[in-house]
Design a protein around this motif. Sequence first.
Motif: not given
Length: 361
Positions: A320-328, A342-344
């Motif tokens: 599935i589509p994913t996007a990663c962000r910093c924990l902050e 958000v998609v995914g």
Amino acid sequence: MISYEVTAFGEPLTRTDRPTPAPAGGQVLLRVLAAGVCHTDIHTWEGSYDLGGDKRLRMEQRGVALPLTLGHETVGEVVAAGPDARGARPGQRFLVYPWIGCGDCKVCRRGRENLCAAPRFLGIFRPGGYSDHIMVPDARYLVGIGDLGPEQAAPYACSGLTTYSAIRKIPPEVLAEEAVVVIGAGGLGLMCVTLLRAMGCSNVVVLEPDGARRGAALAAGAHAVVDANAAAALDEARRAAGEVWAVIDCVGAARTVQQGMDLLTKGGQLILVGLFGGELSLSPALVPMRAISIEGSYIGNLEELHALMALVRERRPRAIPTACRCLEDAQSALADLAAGRVVGRLLLSPSPATLAQATQP
């Protein structure tokens, strides 16, 4: 150890920095590589579920205590293990099974810890993955991810397991011969589409009001997508599916549940996994007259997660589509998911700067 915690329901997450704990007994300490951001996190952060009619199920009633580190879709790398931990060596990467029960009741002894009446779920009742480290109470809750990347593997702990367990409740002959209708194409719904295809369903029809998510559902393998807000939505779904024997509702709102029931043919099955909430008007006489079943499916057990990951390794369902962000950015990730932007799946990962600041055990 740096974590982002709920310290007051509905208020911004609080960054905390405390000594990283050392594992004892059978505990295993992992460095977090990826933590999924799930709608359950939103409910927990906000502090309640909508039960309809101005009624709410509050987190305090469920036994949730603050402060709390959210995050129940976690992949991590073993840093240290207690003297009684087995099968966890430093450097190994695992998906964490978070739906941990008390361990002593008859439900837990039957292997159904997700249904325990005194749960210790990570990210809900115990500290979860919105952190640079996570402590897992026993190595048995660590599931191998093979060559999957952390961002790809993490959602299987909740959205994957939840939909896999729901799909397994559909009779094999229905899954093989009939269409399955999926309501909702958020992270849960998209995962449901990919797993249905991997488990042998050739005709998946998706109802979703958002155009971008409908496109993502087609990319995930749906045979047809329908605008859930269209006046003729149910007619379109029936044309694409034929007789509807199985519906999986990944939203769980009053309107979507009603759509699911209206779609079912005589003898059909509606499985609810979404927790959006609301209140439903139901005529009891029509349930036996139509011979329909309405079933709730709540996440899944540890055995099912092992089976799911074996399926993923063998059949390679579409990611599935994913996007990663910093924990902050945990707070903005929650806000974007709550606002429907958000998609995914969004995932959080500690930045190098965060890891450099973290206090080691």
